[in-house]
Structure formats: C-alpha cells, structure tokens
Scaffold this motif. Structure first.
Motif, PDB file in Angstrom:
ATOM      1  N   LEU A   8      -8.710   3.224  -8.992  1.00  0.00           N
ATOM      2  CA  LEU A   8      -7.569   3.889  -8.380  1.00  0.00           C
ATOM      3  C   LEU A   8      -8.006   4.735  -7.182  1.00  0.00           C
ATOM      4  N   LEU A   9      -9.126   5.411  -7.317  1.00  0.00           N
ATOM      5  CA  LEU A   9      -9.658   6.212  -6.212  1.00  0.00           C
ATOM      6  C   LEU A   9     -10.004   5.314  -5.019  1.00  0.00           C
ATOM      7  N   CYS A  10     -10.618   4.175  -5.275  1.00  0.00           N
ATOM      8  CA  CYS A  10     -10.961   3.235  -4.190  1.00  0.00           C
ATOM      9  C   CYS A  10      -9.700   2.744  -3.492  1.00  0.00           C
ATOM     10  N   LEU A  11      -8.671   2.416  -4.251  1.00  0.00           N
ATOM     11  CA  LEU A  11      -7.411   1.966  -3.661  1.00  0.00           C
ATOM     12  C   LEU A  11      -6.785   3.052  -2.800  1.00  0.00           C
ATOM     13  N   CYS A  12      -6.831   4.281  -3.284  1.00  0.00           N
ATOM     14  CA  CYS A  12      -6.254   5.393  -2.522  1.00  0.00           C
ATOM     15  C   CYS A  12      -7.016   5.618  -1.225  1.00  0.00           C
ATOM     16  N   LEU A  13      -8.321   5.459  -1.251  1.00  0.00           N
ATOM     17  CA  LEU A  13      -9.123   5.637  -0.043  1.00  0.00           C
ATOM     18  C   LEU A  13      -8.923   4.495   0.942  1.00  0.00           C
ATOM     19  N   ALA A  14      -8.639   3.299   0.435  1.00  0.00           N
ATOM     20  CA  ALA A  14      -8.434   2.129   1.296  1.00  0.00           C
ATOM     21  C   ALA A  14      -7.029   2.086   1.877  1.00  0.00           C
ATOM     22  N   ALA A  15      -6.073   2.771   1.279  1.00  0.00           N
ATOM     23  CA  ALA A  15      -4.674   2.725   1.741  1.00  0.00           C
ATOM     24  C   ALA A  15      -4.518   3.101   3.207  1.00  0.00           C
ATOM     25  N   PRO A  16      -5.186   4.140   3.710  1.00  0.00           N
ATOM     26  CA  PRO A  16      -5.040   4.446   5.139  1.00  0.00           C
ATOM     27  C   PRO A  16      -5.529   3.314   6.043  1.00  0.00           C
ATOM     28  N   LEU A  17      -6.522   2.525   5.580  1.00  0.00           N
ATOM     29  CA  LEU A  17      -7.001   1.396   6.377  1.00  0.00           C
ATOM     30  C   LEU A  17      -5.925   0.333   6.503  1.00  0.00           C
ATOM     31  N   VAL A  18      -5.204   0.051   5.443  1.00  0.00           N
ATOM     32  CA  VAL A  18      -4.115  -0.914   5.480  1.00  0.00           C
ATOM     33  C   VAL A  18      -3.002  -0.385   6.377  1.00  0.00           C
ATOM     34  N   ALA A  19      -2.654   0.880   6.236  1.00  0.00           N
ATOM     35  CA  ALA A  19      -1.592   1.474   7.051  1.00  0.00           C
ATOM     36  C   ALA A  19      -1.981   1.500   8.524  1.00  0.00           C
ATOM     37  N   GLU A  21      -3.273  -0.749  10.245  1.00  0.00           N
ATOM     38  CA  GLU A  21      -2.966  -2.034  10.857  1.00  0.00           C
ATOM     39  C   GLU A  21      -1.482  -2.159  11.202  1.00  0.00           C
ATOM     40  N   LYS A  22      -0.672  -1.286  10.729  1.00  0.00           N
ATOM     41  CA  LYS A  22       0.769  -1.326  10.956  1.00  0.00           C
ATOM     42  C   LYS A  22       1.133  -0.550  12.220  1.00  0.00           C
ATOM     43  N   THR A  23       2.288  -0.897  12.790  1.00  0.00           N
ATOM     44  CA  THR A  23       2.811  -0.184  13.948  1.00  0.00           C
ATOM     45  C   THR A  23       4.008   0.633  13.504  1.00  0.00           C
ATOM     46  N   ILE A  24       4.068   1.870  13.910  1.00  0.00           N
ATOM     47  CA  ILE A  24       5.192   2.735  13.542  1.00  0.00           C
ATOM     48  C   ILE A  24       6.289   2.606  14.588  1.00  0.00           C
ATOM     49  N   TYR A  25       7.466   2.237  14.124  1.00  0.00           N
ATOM     50  CA  TYR A  25       8.648   2.115  14.967  1.00  0.00           C
ATOM     51  C   TYR A  25       9.675   3.139  14.503  1.00  0.00           C
ATOM     52  N   GLY A  26      10.617   3.446  15.375  1.00  0.00           N
ATOM     53  CA  GLY A  26      11.686   4.360  15.029  1.00  0.00           C
ATOM     54  C   GLY A  26      12.860   3.629  14.402  1.00  0.00           C
ATOM     55  N   LEU A  27      13.855   4.387  14.013  1.00  0.00           N
ATOM     56  CA  LEU A  27      15.067   3.821  13.430  1.00  0.00           C
ATOM     57  C   LEU A  27      15.759   2.884  14.420  1.00  0.00           C
ATOM     58  N   HIS A 152       7.057  -9.434  10.044  1.00  0.00           N
ATOM     59  CA  HIS A 152       6.390 -10.190  11.110  1.00  0.00           C
ATOM     60  C   HIS A 152       5.804  -9.268  12.184  1.00  0.00           C
ATOM     61  N   PHE A 153       6.454  -8.149  12.399  1.00  0.00           N
ATOM     62  CA  PHE A 153       5.965  -7.178  13.379  1.00  0.00           C
ATOM     63  C   PHE A 153       4.917  -6.233  12.791  1.00  0.00           C
ATOM     64  N   GLY A 154       4.664  -6.305  11.481  1.00  0.00           N
ATOM     65  CA  GLY A 154       3.735  -5.370  10.843  1.00  0.00           C
ATOM     66  C   GLY A 154       4.242  -3.952  11.003  1.00  0.00           C
ATOM     67  N   ALA A 155       5.540  -3.771  10.787  1.00  0.00           N
ATOM     68  CA  ALA A 155       6.214  -2.517  11.100  1.00  0.00           C
ATOM     69  C   ALA A 155       6.260  -1.535   9.936  1.00  0.00           C
ATOM     70  N   LEU A 156       6.088  -0.284  10.281  1.00  0.00           N
ATOM     71  CA  LEU A 156       6.444   0.833   9.423  1.00  0.00           C
ATOM     72  C   LEU A 156       7.568   1.536  10.165  1.00  0.00           C
ATOM     73  N   VAL A 157       8.654   1.869   9.474  1.00  0.00           N
ATOM     74  CA  VAL A 157       9.803   2.490  10.125  1.00  0.00           C
ATOM     75  C   VAL A 157       9.860   3.960   9.751  1.00  0.00           C
ATOM     76  N   ASP A 158       9.840   4.798  10.778  1.00  0.00           N
ATOM     77  CA  ASP A 158       9.989   6.240  10.591  1.00  0.00           C
ATOM     78  C   ASP A 158      11.392   6.598  11.082  1.00  0.00           C
ATOM     79  N   PRO A 159      12.338   6.866  10.166  1.00  0.00           N
ATOM     80  CA  PRO A 159      13.719   7.135  10.571  1.00  0.00           C
ATOM     81  C   PRO A 159      13.911   8.413  11.372  1.00  0.00           C
ATOM     82  N   SER A 160      12.873   9.252  11.458  1.00  0.00           N
ATOM     83  CA  SER A 160      13.000  10.458  12.275  1.00  0.00           C
ATOM     84  C   SER A 160      12.727  10.162  13.755  1.00  0.00           C
TER      85      SER A 160
END
Length: 174
Positions: A8-19, A21-27, A152-160
């Motif tokens: 679980l600790l390894c997964l938690c440490l790897a999570a920022p690496l996966v994130a 790779e994503k692009t943050i888009y707005g609402l 497809h866009f590898g998107a993370l959506v930040d509604p703010s």
C-alpha cells in the motif's frame, strides 16, 4: 499484514507518478475542431460518457453504399451550409426522466443519436474522438466532452479552473 502495508505504501508513493502523466484541464476549455474549421468553448463533464456536438436537421443518407450523416451546426456564427460526414455508428443515450412522459408506456428511456469521428484539439493535444450529434442550442456550451474523450486526452478535470489549456495549439498534419 506487513506485506500488505508495504504494498500500500508503494502504491501511494507511485500515485503521483501516474498523475504526473495526466494533463489538468478546467471545467470549460476551448476546443479546435479542424474537420469543421471551427473553435468552440466546451464543457468537460466526467458524468457524461460520450461527447456531444450541437447540430440540427440531422439526417442519414447513403453515399457509395456507406451511411453518412448530413447536419447543420447549431452554433452561433457557424456554417450556413450543411456538413456531410461518414456515420461512425448510432449511440444509445440514456434519457433523463424529464425528457419523456413517464406515464406513456411506449416512452423509451433511451434515445438514438448518430455518431461521427472528429479531430479535437485541446491545448496542444490532438485526438480523434467519437461525437454524437444532438441539438444543444438550449445549453450554454455547444460541445460537451464526456469521460471517454477525456480518457483519450489523459485528462484530469479541476472544476475550479476555466480555460486552463488556453487556445487550441495543435499543429496541422499533412
């Protein structure tokens, strides 16, 4: 137990690496639609599965044995002439309860919409996305981008955020 905690600790440490790779888009984001020579404001909606483009007078027809669709964009300052594109498929979209009379036994909870494939440019990324056609003229945004396109866009959506990707900046491919 100790191994599970370590995993679980390894997964938690790897999570920022996966994130990372994503692009943050707005609402809301500006999206280029080079197939239509158009740029529109879009709403990014993780609760919707598919992308939808505002269109009217939608009709299917045959061309060289293939099914095509003809439509007009229901967007201010858009084309005055019909657009014709190959039909990719017909989608089945779940209707909201307010969209039909629930007392009517024949009322269906799904509606069928034609789907086309369009190149979409958001920020600096170009992707080929399936888009269903429907009249969205009563909505603020003529284009809705659902979860399948967002993947497809590898998107993370930040509604703010709004328009965080800026104007579309994709390079045209020859």
């Amino acid at each position: 137990m100790r191994r599970a905690a370590s995993a679980l600790l390894c997964l938690c440490l790897a999570a920022p690496l996966v994130a990372a790779e994503k692009t943050i888009y707005g609402l809301n984001e500006y999206v280029g639609l080079p197939n239509l020579d158009l740029q529109v404001a879009a709403k990014l909606d993780t609760g919707a599965k598919t992308a939808s483009l505002s269109a009217t007078d939608i009709e299917r027809f045959k061309r060289d044995g293939e099914t095509w669709v003809r439509f007009y964009l229901a967007i201010d300052d858009a084309h005055e002439h019909p657009i014709e594109m190959p039909l990719s498929r017909i989608s089945k979209i779940k209707r909201r309860s307010g969209d039909y009379n629930s007392e009517d036994e024949d009322a269906k909870s799904y509606t069928k919409r034609p789907v086309i494939e369009l190149d979409m440019c958001m920020g600096g990324q170009m992707r080929l996305i399936e888009v269903n056609l429907t009249d969205r003229s009563s909505f603020q945004y003529p284009l809705l981008i659902g979860s399948e396109a967002l993947k497809h866009f590898g998107a993370l959506v930040d509604p703010s955020l709004k328009y965080s990707a800026g104007k579309p900046a994709c390079v045209a491919q020859n």
